[in-house]
Design an enzyme around this catalytic site. Structure first.
Site, short mmCIF file in Angstrom:
data_model
loop_
_atom_site.label_atom_id
_atom_site.label_comp_id
_atom_site.label_asym_id
_atom_site.label_seq_id
_atom_site.Cartn_x
_atom_site.Cartn_y
_atom_site.Cartn_z
N ASP A 30 0.85 -1.19 0.00
CA ASP A 30 0.00 0.00 0.00
C ASP A 30 0.88 1.24 0.00
O ASP A 30 1.94 1.27 0.64
CB ASP A 30 -0.92 0.03 1.23
CG ASP A 30 -1.92 1.18 1.16
OD1 ASP A 30 -2.50 1.39 0.08
OD2 ASP A 30 -2.11 1.85 2.18
N SER A 375 -30.10 8.95 -26.16
CA SER A 375 -28.77 8.35 -26.06
C SER A 375 -28.94 6.84 -25.88
O SER A 375 -30.07 6.34 -25.75
CB SER A 375 -27.99 8.94 -24.88
OG SER A 375 -28.58 8.55 -23.65
#
Length: 394
Positions: A30, A375
């Site tokens: 990390d 769309s």
């Protein structure tokens, strides 16, 4: 942990030892970044291997002037050239700060993302995610069945789902709002926070790995995940050119798709006026809302007279030319407008009106008579495209 020396430190029973990089075949990893520096360079990192714990400190942490130099791999995290599997949560964020990933030659690192594993087995779609976050923010009980077996993708939410424990993420705010001086002043606690995220990622991996392998037993699926996580990371201005050209192509294709769908909507309206009975019995067209708004009277006498005059002209044209020959004829017939402000396609079917933009006045030059609000995500598109699955209409 000493913040005065940059690079990797290994911790074992004999104490801390400076090393060039973690020497292992696999690790959980990390990275933490100080956002206020504005350069997205790593400040510190923690890794855990089967045998050791490692921490990395940026050499610029106590030498902030290094951040002002041109970006170089010297300020990135080395992981070595040996083959390794690197595990992380949203690992692509961490990968962008690993030095070997900017080499012209493909590195021997392979990345496994616990976030991606979670999405495959217990992830939420957009609607579910909104409901989950809403219930969680109101401290409501997650009473729906899918809420008990799924969660959003953050490490805290995923750790809570699989491990049943909360993660304290308050320390993270230092990396978001603080400077490198704040990070240096609170270095011990911030490194412990990063190490806690690594442990949490490892605990999540232990839980989700078995579920993933059970759901996707084929090695091809896993190989695909490794391959997708090894894409080339660009390093020069060609990347900006690539993204600009990609965006341009995307919007061009989007406009073309919208034009095709708009024509399909116009064609459906025209066919309805040419043969209403045939359209109403069509299994796709019958699903559309063909109801229309009634034209209500206008109190202003001047407007009423103009409306009446336009209605008389329209009816006369219907008698002279009862069958429309084009979509323009249909629109001129069904779309009634008032004198001061265009009405929103009064007379057109409801599904068609929903696709048409509204105008504030006749002087609105951007307003066009077309279903331009359509769309691919519009609900009626499957009907216009006449899509079917196994012989059943969608």
């Amino acid at each position: 942990i000493n913040a005065e020396y940059g690079g990797w430190t290994r911790y074992d029973e004999q104490g801390p030892v400076s090393v060039p990089y973690p020497q292992c075949r696999g690790l959980v990893f990390d990275v933490e970044v100080c956002i206020q520096n504005g350069n997205n360079l790593p400040a510190l990192a923690v890794a855990i291997s089967p045998d050791f714990v490692y921490s990395w400190v940026s050499p610029a942490l106590d030498k902030p002037w290094l951040y002002n130099r041109s970006p170089s791999t010297e300020l990135l995290i080395p992981l070595g050239i040996e083959p390794k599997i690197v595990v992380g949560h949203h690992i692509m964020y961490d990968r962008a700060r690993i030095a070997e990933e900017y080499s012209e030659k493909r590195s021997n690192l392979r990345f496994l993302d616990t976030q991606s594993l979670h999405v495959c087995v217990s992830g939420l779609e957009n609607t579910q995610r909104g409901q989950w976050l809403g219930a969680n923010s109101r401290n409501e009980t997650l009473d729906k069945d899918w809420m008990k077996v799924g969660s959003p993708n953050s490490l805290a939410a995923v750790h809570k789902l699989y491990c049943g424990r909360d993660l304290d993420k308050s320390t993270r705010d230092v990396f978001v709002t603080g400077t490198h001086s704040d990070v240096q002043a609170q270095f011990q606690s911030l490194t412990a926070y990063c190490a806690g995220d690594v442990v949490a990622t490892y605990n999540v991996l232990k839980k989700v790995w078995g579920l993933y392998r059970e759901r996707f037993p084929s090695p091809v699926t896993l190989a695909g995940m490794f391959e997708m996580a090894s894409c080339y990371i660009p390093t020069n201005k060609n990347w900006q050119r690539y993204t600009s050209e990609s965006d341009s192509m995307f919007y061009t294709m989007q406009r073309e798709i919208q034009h095709v769908l708009s024509n399909l909507a116009d064609d459906a309206l025209l066919r309805y006026h040419l043969d209403r009975r045939k359209t109403e019995t069509d299994p796709w067209m019958a699903q559309l809302d063909w109801s229309t708004k009634k034209i209500l009277g206008v109190k202003d006498k001047k407007l009423s007279k103009k409306l009446q005059a336009e209605e008389d002209v329209r009816r006369k044209e219907e008698v002279e030319n009862p069958t429309p020959s084009s979509i323009s004829d249909v629109i001129n017939t069904v779309c009634i407008e008032a004198a001061e402000k265009p009405k929103h396609y009064l007379g057109a079917p409801e599904w068609y009106r929903a696709l048409c933009p509204k105008a504030s006045s006749y002087h609105d030059i951007s307003w066009t008579r077309s279903p331009s609000e359509i769309s691919l995500s519009t609900a009626i598109v499957p009907m216009l495209l006449k899509l079917a699955c196994h012989g059943y209409t969608l």
